[in-house]
Design an enzyme around this catalytic site. Structure first.
Site, short mmCIF file in Angstrom:
data_model
loop_
_atom_site.label_atom_id
_atom_site.label_comp_id
_atom_site.label_asym_id
_atom_site.label_seq_id
_atom_site.Cartn_x
_atom_site.Cartn_y
_atom_site.Cartn_z
N ASP A 59 0.89 -1.20 0.03
CA ASP A 59 -0.01 -0.04 0.24
C ASP A 59 0.82 1.27 0.00
O ASP A 59 2.16 0.97 -0.08
CB ASP A 59 -0.91 -0.14 1.08
CG ASP A 59 -0.12 0.02 2.64
OD1 ASP A 59 1.38 0.25 2.53
OD2 ASP A 59 -0.60 0.35 3.60
N ASP A 67 1.53 4.59 2.34
CA ASP A 67 1.06 5.45 3.66
C ASP A 67 1.41 6.69 3.63
O ASP A 67 2.46 7.27 3.13
CB ASP A 67 1.82 4.51 4.95
CG ASP A 67 1.59 3.10 4.75
OD1 ASP A 67 0.65 2.59 5.11
OD2 ASP A 67 2.49 2.59 4.22
N ASP A 127 -3.25 4.34 3.04
CA ASP A 127 -3.58 4.51 4.29
C ASP A 127 -3.25 6.15 4.50
O ASP A 127 -2.14 6.54 4.20
CB ASP A 127 -2.75 3.91 5.33
CG ASP A 127 -3.02 2.31 5.11
OD1 ASP A 127 -4.37 2.21 4.79
OD2 ASP A 127 -2.34 1.40 5.60
#
Ligand code: CTP
Ligand code: MN
Ligand code: MN
Length: 500
Positions: A334, A336, A424
């Site tokens: 992902d 962040d 995120d």
């Protein structure tokens, strides 16, 4: 490590273990707690001796911990036994009796714990240098990742991959101690400047014990580990690994599905009794995309998109790339980001505003928003919490190919011109920025060791919100990561040296 094989300790719900662990026997000797080392002794003999001792009123612990007073081993080499014990992170090791089986048999014969004599002891051996050799200045590897430099290069993937399989398998069986033992040992290997070629090279490393050393030995000798191969071909492991690879599916859910006989995605999706929550539905919907690694170019493109959104909302806001990409990784699962504004209190509404914009721009595919529960007056938090209290969101965004330099990291035949990416965002108040940045930069193992180091070596409590000195009873302020390292009396490590 010296434990029974995982299958025997999987679940409490299973039928009683063959060694009768669950049978209640009257304890006669409260002050003596035995731990029998399995390696060399063997599993069935360990079970037999455990049962024997318990039937005589002795307490025998299944797991080595600080409550153990007597460690008993059979045919173990003193050096490797002590190397393992030193890596076990026992606070009371100096006061533990480390004993040969002779003490145990004497005690069983007498029906009580006999006094420890020199002949019972497994002496702590320190390797002695030959007299004429010039002592080379030994670079001692620390047991804490925050005292090691670990960049993205790993020369020992053949070993660390094997350890990760074991760690995961223990995690699936909820055997936390063993899981951590393998993660810690893997982390030590990642910090080494070259590949391990001889067994001797790992014997003196911290966090290595008989089990981890045994795996290394197998890989060095045969090119692979039989134990790891066995796990890899295990149906439960394979299924758990598959199910937990779906966004929104944790080990608990995966286990539940496995127990009800499900083995594949189509089993799950065609089973009428299974109700997927919105997170899991999205997880399946975008499975291909979000299980594909995110490239650095994609991360940078997302950085621009978020920056743009944030600045349209409040011009003085700050976006910081964190997580694996801040540590210099080329790929991640992902991306962040930390977003902050200098205006106190504004951080609470910043994320909802950003999310709204993404919605308007048609790039929001999924959003799990968690409002801030942060309250300064609750600091420091004395209980361990997996998550911090800052406002955060776990997103899936639609990333267009034309935003990414060099194009998307997608399959060759994929001509949609976009892909789904996990993002995120976390939004701490400005005065918590340094702690949030340090916590979200990771790696997870690095963070774990940083906290452990703070707690054990400094009597301080560190989390994503604050640092608290238990000796002085006060919170320690920090505006940069360097301040936090300084408070902890640690040499500063750059983000790319934290890939533990
Ligand atoms: N983190 C956290 N609280 C959360 C989620 C994550 O403090 N609720 C921290 C983790 O401890 C970790 C960092 O954020 O140190 C990044 O987490 P993650 O994205 O899971 O891992 P990465 O190191 O970025 O690895 P990857 O590249 O695979 O994303
Ligand atoms: Mn990440
Ligand atoms: Mn993350």
């Amino acid at each position: 490590m010296f434990q029974s094989p995982i299958v025997l300790r999987v679940k409490k719900r299973q039928k009683p273990l063959e060694d009768g662990v669950s049978r209640p026997v009257k304890v006669k000797f409260e002050d003596v707690r035995l731990y029998l080392v399995e390696r060399k002794m063997g599993h069935s003999r360990r079970s037999f001796l455990t049962q024997l001792a318990r039937s005589k009123g002795f307490i025998v612990e299944d797991v080595l911990s600080d409550t153990v007073t007597h460690v008993v081993s059979e045919n173990s080499q003193a050096l490797s036994l002590w190397t393992w014990l030193r890596g076990c992170d026992l606070k009371n090791l100096p006061s533990v009796h480390v004993l040969d089986i002779s003490w145990f048999t004497d005690s069983m014969r007498e029906g009580r714990p006999v006094a420890v004599e020199t002949r019972h002891l497994v002496q702590d051996t320190v390797p002695v240098l030959p007299e004429c050799s010039t002592p080379t200045p030994e670079v001692k590897v620390s047991q804490y990742a925050c005292q090691r430099r670990t960049n993205t290069e790993n020369y020992n993937t053949i070993f660390t991959d094997a350890f990760e399989v074991l760690a995961l398998s223990y995690e699936f069986s909820e055997i936390e101690g063993q899981c951590q033992a393998f993660r810690r040992a893997a982390s030590v290997l990642k910090s080494l400047p070259s590949a391990v070629r001889r067994l001797g090279e790992v014997q003196d490393l911290p966090c290595f014990g008989e089990h981890t050393i045994g795996i290394i030995e197998d890989i060095l000798q045969y090119g692979h580990s039989f134990e790891v191969e066995k796990i890899l071909s295990d149906e439960r492991y394979q299924t758990m690994k598959l199910f937990t690879s779906v966004f929104g599916v944790g080990p608990k859910t995966a286990e539940k599905w496995y127990r009800s006989g499900l083995r594949s995605f189509s089993d799950i999706l065609t089973e009428p009794d299974i109700h997927l929550n919105p997170m899991q539905q999205t997880g399946f919907l975008h499975y291909e995309d979000i299980s594909r690694a995110v490239s650095k170019a994609e991360a940078l493109a997302l950085g621009n998109i978020i920056d743009e959104a944030v600045h349209a909302i409040t011009p003085d806001a700050l976006t910081t790339l964190t997580g694996g990409f801040r540590r210099g990784k080329e790929f991640g699962h992902d991306v962040d980001f930390i977003v902050t504004t200098p205006e106190p209190g504004r951080e609470k509404s910043l994320l909802p505003d950003i999310i709204d914009r993404f919605k308007q721009d048609g790039i929001l595919l999924y959003c799990d928003y968690q409002a801030s529960t942060f309250d300064v007056s609750n600091l420091p938090s004395l209980r361990f919490e997996a998550m911090d209290h800052f406002a955060k969101c776990f997103l899936i965004l639609r990333l267009k190919a034309n935003k990414v330099e060099g194009g998307l990291n997608s399959a060759e035949e994929d001509d949609r011109g976009w892909r789904a990416v996990r993002v995120d965002l976390v939004s701490p108040p400005m005065d918590r920025y340094a702690f949030a940045l340090l916590g979200w930069t990771g790696s997870r193992q690095f963070e774990r060791d940083l906290r452990r180091f703070a707690r054990i070596e400094r009597r301080m409590l560190l989390d994503n919100h604050t640092l608290y000195d238990k000796t002085k009873n006060k919170l320690l302020a920090a505006t940069t990561e360097k301040d936090i390292f300084a408070h902890l009396g640690l040499e500063y490590l750059e983000p790319w040296q934290r890939n533990a």
